[in-house]
Design a protein around this motif. Structure first.
Motif, PDB file in Angstrom:
ATOM      1  N   ILE A 163      -9.173   8.485  -2.772  1.00  0.00           N
ATOM      2  CA  ILE A 163      -9.551   7.663  -1.517  1.00  0.00           C
ATOM      3  C   ILE A 163      -8.210   7.297  -0.800  1.00  0.00           C
ATOM      4  O   ILE A 163      -7.785   7.493   0.309  1.00  0.00           O
ATOM      5  CB  ILE A 163     -10.450   6.609  -1.390  1.00  0.00           C
ATOM      6  N   ALA A 164      -7.333   6.332  -1.588  1.00  0.00           N
ATOM      7  CA  ALA A 164      -6.165   5.681  -1.192  1.00  0.00           C
ATOM      8  C   ALA A 164      -4.894   6.595  -1.017  1.00  0.00           C
ATOM      9  O   ALA A 164      -4.922   7.967  -1.682  1.00  0.00           O
ATOM     10  CB  ALA A 164      -5.596   4.699  -2.104  1.00  0.00           C
ATOM     11  N   PHE A 165      -4.108   6.665  -0.067  1.00  0.00           N
ATOM     12  CA  PHE A 165      -3.167   7.703   0.360  1.00  0.00           C
ATOM     13  C   PHE A 165      -1.879   6.911   0.553  1.00  0.00           C
ATOM     14  O   PHE A 165      -1.671   5.976   1.273  1.00  0.00           O
ATOM     15  CB  PHE A 165      -3.505   8.663   1.237  1.00  0.00           C
ATOM     16  N   LEU A 166      -0.790   7.751   0.373  1.00  0.00           N
ATOM     17  CA  LEU A 166       0.515   7.200   0.563  1.00  0.00           C
ATOM     18  C   LEU A 166       1.015   7.763   2.105  1.00  0.00           C
ATOM     19  O   LEU A 166       0.851   8.938   2.199  1.00  0.00           O
ATOM     20  CB  LEU A 166       1.709   7.801  -0.424  1.00  0.00           C
ATOM     21  N   ALA A 167       1.361   6.818   2.885  1.00  0.00           N
ATOM     22  CA  ALA A 167       1.796   7.089   4.367  1.00  0.00           C
ATOM     23  C   ALA A 167       2.592   6.146   4.881  1.00  0.00           C
ATOM     24  O   ALA A 167       2.450   4.817   4.795  1.00  0.00           O
ATOM     25  CB  ALA A 167       0.550   7.515   5.087  1.00  0.00           C
ATOM     26  N   SER A 168       3.462   6.491   5.800  1.00  0.00           N
ATOM     27  CA  SER A 168       4.193   5.380   6.463  1.00  0.00           C
ATOM     28  C   SER A 168       3.616   5.541   7.962  1.00  0.00           C
ATOM     29  O   SER A 168       2.964   6.457   8.502  1.00  0.00           O
ATOM     30  CB  SER A 168       5.667   5.797   6.450  1.00  0.00           C
ATOM     31  N   ARG A 169       3.628   4.448   8.589  1.00  0.00           N
ATOM     32  CA  ARG A 169       2.963   4.452  10.067  1.00  0.00           C
ATOM     33  C   ARG A 169       3.696   5.367  10.970  1.00  0.00           C
ATOM     34  O   ARG A 169       5.139   5.111  11.048  1.00  0.00           O
ATOM     35  CB  ARG A 169       3.093   2.865  10.506  1.00  0.00           C
ATOM     36  N   TYR A 170       3.014   6.057  11.549  1.00  0.00           N
ATOM     37  CA  TYR A 170       3.595   6.992  12.585  1.00  0.00           C
ATOM     38  C   TYR A 170       4.645   8.109  11.707  1.00  0.00           C
ATOM     39  O   TYR A 170       5.436   8.693  12.361  1.00  0.00           O
ATOM     40  CB  TYR A 170       4.316   6.403  13.630  1.00  0.00           C
ATOM     41  N   ASP A 171       4.336   8.037  10.348  1.00  0.00           N
ATOM     42  CA  ASP A 171       5.286   9.067   9.709  1.00  0.00           C
ATOM     43  C   ASP A 171       6.735   8.518   9.698  1.00  0.00           C
ATOM     44  O   ASP A 171       7.644   9.666   9.803  1.00  0.00           O
ATOM     45  CB  ASP A 171       5.070  10.436  10.097  1.00  0.00           C
ATOM     46  N   ARG A 172       7.010   7.480   9.937  1.00  0.00           N
ATOM     47  CA  ARG A 172       8.372   7.015   9.879  1.00  0.00           C
ATOM     48  C   ARG A 172       8.865   6.454   8.831  1.00  0.00           C
ATOM     49  O   ARG A 172       8.327   5.818   8.172  1.00  0.00           O
ATOM     50  CB  ARG A 172       8.663   5.927  11.104  1.00  0.00           C
ATOM     51  N   GLY A 173       9.977   7.044   8.327  1.00  0.00           N
ATOM     52  CA  GLY A 173      10.551   6.744   7.055  1.00  0.00           C
ATOM     53  C   GLY A 173       9.760   6.952   5.850  1.00  0.00           C
ATOM     54  O   GLY A 173       8.941   7.959   5.625  1.00  0.00           O
ATOM     55  N   GLU A 174      10.253   6.660   4.510  1.00  0.00           N
ATOM     56  CA  GLU A 174       9.591   6.920   3.337  1.00  0.00           C
ATOM     57  C   GLU A 174       8.266   6.274   3.337  1.00  0.00           C
ATOM     58  O   GLU A 174       7.818   5.210   3.744  1.00  0.00           O
ATOM     59  CB  GLU A 174      10.364   6.427   2.106  1.00  0.00           C
ATOM     60  N   ALA A 175       7.125   7.144   2.898  1.00  0.00           N
ATOM     61  CA  ALA A 175       5.890   6.619   2.609  1.00  0.00           C
ATOM     62  C   ALA A 175       5.620   5.836   1.354  1.00  0.00           C
ATOM     63  O   ALA A 175       5.463   6.243   0.287  1.00  0.00           O
ATOM     64  CB  ALA A 175       5.138   7.847   2.614  1.00  0.00           C
ATOM     65  N   ALA A 176       5.960   4.626   1.564  1.00  0.00           N
ATOM     66  CA  ALA A 176       6.103   3.761   0.500  1.00  0.00           C
ATOM     67  C   ALA A 176       4.998   2.705   0.352  1.00  0.00           C
ATOM     68  O   ALA A 176       4.901   1.860  -0.492  1.00  0.00           O
ATOM     69  CB  ALA A 176       7.502   2.848   0.560  1.00  0.00           C
ATOM     70  N   TYR A 177       4.119   2.758   1.249  1.00  0.00           N
ATOM     71  CA  TYR A 177       2.868   2.024   1.386  1.00  0.00           C
ATOM     72  C   TYR A 177       1.606   2.764   1.074  1.00  0.00           C
ATOM     73  O   TYR A 177       1.370   4.086   1.316  1.00  0.00           O
ATOM     74  CB  TYR A 177       2.667   1.460   2.559  1.00  0.00           C
ATOM     75  N   LEU A 178       0.845   2.222   0.061  1.00  0.00           N
ATOM     76  CA  LEU A 178      -0.572   2.694  -0.059  1.00  0.00           C
ATOM     77  C   LEU A 178      -1.647   2.185   0.566  1.00  0.00           C
ATOM     78  O   LEU A 178      -1.673   1.156   1.052  1.00  0.00           O
ATOM     79  CB  LEU A 178      -0.924   2.625  -1.763  1.00  0.00           C
ATOM     80  N   ASN A 179      -2.357   3.241   1.333  1.00  0.00           N
ATOM     81  CA  ASN A 179      -3.337   2.797   2.269  1.00  0.00           C
ATOM     82  C   ASN A 179      -4.642   3.197   1.956  1.00  0.00           C
ATOM     83  O   ASN A 179      -5.008   4.182   1.192  1.00  0.00           O
ATOM     84  CB  ASN A 179      -3.111   3.700   3.537  1.00  0.00           C
ATOM     85  N   CYS A 180      -5.379   2.118   1.999  1.00  0.00           N
ATOM     86  CA  CYS A 180      -7.014   2.295   1.616  1.00  0.00           C
ATOM     87  C   CYS A 180      -7.862   2.125   3.005  1.00  0.00           C
ATOM     88  O   CYS A 180      -7.891   0.968   3.585  1.00  0.00           O
ATOM     89  CB  CYS A 180      -7.495   1.086   0.728  1.00  0.00           C
ATOM     90  N   PRO A 181      -8.156   3.446   3.446  1.00  0.00           N
ATOM     91  CA  PRO A 181      -9.049   3.299   4.744  1.00  0.00           C
ATOM     92  C   PRO A 181     -10.358   2.772   4.826  1.00  0.00           C
ATOM     93  O   PRO A 181     -11.065   2.988   3.681  1.00  0.00           O
ATOM     94  CB  PRO A 181      -8.881   4.842   5.153  1.00  0.00           C
ATOM     95  N   LEU A 182     -10.827   2.365   5.547  1.00  0.00           N
ATOM     96  CA  LEU A 182     -12.266   1.850   5.950  1.00  0.00           C
ATOM     97  C   LEU A 182     -12.894   2.213   7.186  1.00  0.00           C
ATOM     98  O   LEU A 182     -12.168   2.216   8.358  1.00  0.00           O
ATOM     99  CB  LEU A 182     -12.191   0.202   5.886  1.00  0.00           C
ATOM    100  N   ASN A 183     -13.963   2.676   7.136  1.00  0.00           N
ATOM    101  CA  ASN A 183     -14.653   3.063   8.461  1.00  0.00           C
ATOM    102  C   ASN A 183     -15.212   2.092   9.158  1.00  0.00           C
ATOM    103  O   ASN A 183     -15.257   0.808   8.398  1.00  0.00           O
ATOM    104  CB  ASN A 183     -15.715   4.301   8.341  1.00  0.00           C
TER     105      ASN A 183
END
Length: 452
Positions: free
Chosen positions: A177-197
């Protein structure tokens, strides 16, 4: 050899550690008092110097950001705190974050090995009456010393509530479920993101609003005042259904790369309604800090509610969120921009105790207080940093703003003197603030004779 009376530094946090180092580097003996482990604070977990108790991040790293500019100024000033932060940096996108355990252990070792630093593990109940003293006891000053400080100043100190976020074991996170990505694909994907609907978010929001908080003590309840820059997540939730979605759970620019190209119009419907982000806490990536989740919920409630977040259903917590009262003095009434007390010029203060907010600002205060303490020993005039620098602007602000409504101030471009010309583009304007600050700092260093 001239017998020099040691400077006494009270408090082994970021400010006290920096101050003690600068004094010793100037060739002056230092007695550094730290009450831990003899007496622990409500937030500390170790006996090491410069322990980071809230987050492992020093803020944005780019020098055209307020915190990043302060980092760069401190590098040029020879800060031990920033040097060690650079050495023990962990991936955090555009932020300067560190492996906090190794960071504080290294600083403790470095200071205890310095021949002019005498580290004494004991609690100081009163401000030392003789000699040159740097008071850097931080926002968790012990009750006895806080009462002595109140008596010395003749003023009631003020307080606000600060809180720390939980830390999660990486292996317990569901990476399906959680995924590594940076906001707007800027820079290194260093944050782990847990999405909620939307449905998940509303359920989480309702449970968070209704969750049981830890009970405050009577004296804390009477003086409770949240610092807007570090609101507990449950307090933020109670301010409105969408408040978190415009704050730490903002989904804008975050997209799971496993779902395809985010630029494809057909994928727009796949974008999350809200996102909980986690920042890497240690170099190995075994620990993750829940970004913006400072909290005063009971520990059992934290586990129950935070496990409602997709990807954290089986989360293991190595540290729960905690909340505590932070003390700071009315600096505009009490201090000069040299960080000397007006009432006693041989007494200086630094760190969050003086009303600056954030790790880097604490280090900056320690640098100035330590540098000026050393200058007083050698019979030199204390220094005032240029107000066009971020560090100088902070100390100018806390020593000159209206004392009536004084509140802690983090580094920000709003406290710098305006540029000669009006620049509408924010990025360009911040770049010009940075350029001016670093040029003025270089000129100031050349004239003051300070060694970096």
């Amino acid at each position: 050899m001239v017998n020099i009376q040691p400077v006494q530094v009270v408090g082994g946090g970021l400010a006290g550690t920096e101050a003690a180092w600068q004094i010793a580097q100037a060739g002056i003996p230092v007695i550094l008092y730290e009450m831990r482990p003899q007496r622990l604070s409500p937030a500390h977990h170790s006996e090491h110097l410069a322990e980071l108790v809230c987050s492992n991040s020093f803020g944005a790293q780019s020098s055209d950001r307020a915190s990043g500019l302060l980092h760069e100024e401190l590098r040029r000033l020879g800060s031990i705190i920033i040097r060690k932060a650079d050495e023990h940096q962990v991936p955090a996108g555009g932020a300067l974050a560190v492996d906090r355990a190794i960071f504080s252990q290294d600083l403790t070792k470095t200071l205890t090995q310095h021949p002019l630093i005498d580290l004494r593990r004991e609690e100081i109940h009163q401000i030392p009456a003789e000699g040159i003293v740097v008071l850097a006891t931080g926002p968790l000053t012990s009750p006895a010393l806080a009462e002595n400080l109140r008596h010395f100043t003749g003023l009631e100190y003020m307080s606000f509530f600060d809180a720390a976020s939980p830390i999660v074991v990486g292996e317990s996170i569901n990476f399906d479920i959680a995924f590594l990505a940076s906001r707007y694909d800027r820079g290194e994907a260093a944050y782990l993101n847990c999405p909620l609907n939307k449905e998940q978010y509303l359920h989480f929001w309702q449970e968070l609003c209704n969750a049981e908080q830890a009970e405050l003590k009577d004296f804390e309840r009477e003086t409770a005042k949240f610092f807007e820059g570090c609101l507990p997540i449950e307090e933020m939730a109670r301010r409105g259904e969408d408040t978190m979605r415009y704050g730490p759970l903002k989904p804008v620019g975050i997209f799971d790369p496993r779902l395809g190209d985010h630029r494809d119009p057909e994928n727009r419907a796949k974008r999350p309604y809200a996102v909980v982000q986690l920042r890497q806490e240690d170099r190995a990536g075994q620990l993750w800090n829940m970004v913006g989740f400072q909290t005063n919920l009971r520990w059992g409630e934290q586990k129950r509610v935070f496990r409602l977040i997709p990807g954290l259903e089986e989360a293991e917590f190595v540290r729960m969120g905690v909340m505590h009262r932070n003390i700071f003095i009315n600096a505009p009434e009490l201090l000069y921009p040299t960080l000397q007390f007006k009432k006693r010029l041989t007494l200086l203060a630094a760190g969050q105790l003086i009303g600056t907010e954030g790790y880097t600002a604490a280090a900056a205060g320690g640098w100035l207080a330590g540098t000026n303490a050393a200058r007083l020993v050698w019979g030199r005039s204390p220094l005032v940093l240029p107000s066009t620098t971020m560090s100088g602007a902070l100390f100018d602000f806390i020593s000159s703003t209206s004392p009536r409504h004084f509140q802690p101030m983090p580094p920000n471009f709003g406290i710098l003197p305006e540029l000669p010309q009006r620049i509408r583009n924010k990025q360009e304007r911040y770049g010009l603030y940075r350029d001016r600050a670093l040029i003025d700092l270089a000129n100031w260093l050349a004239k003051s004779g300070v060694r970096s």
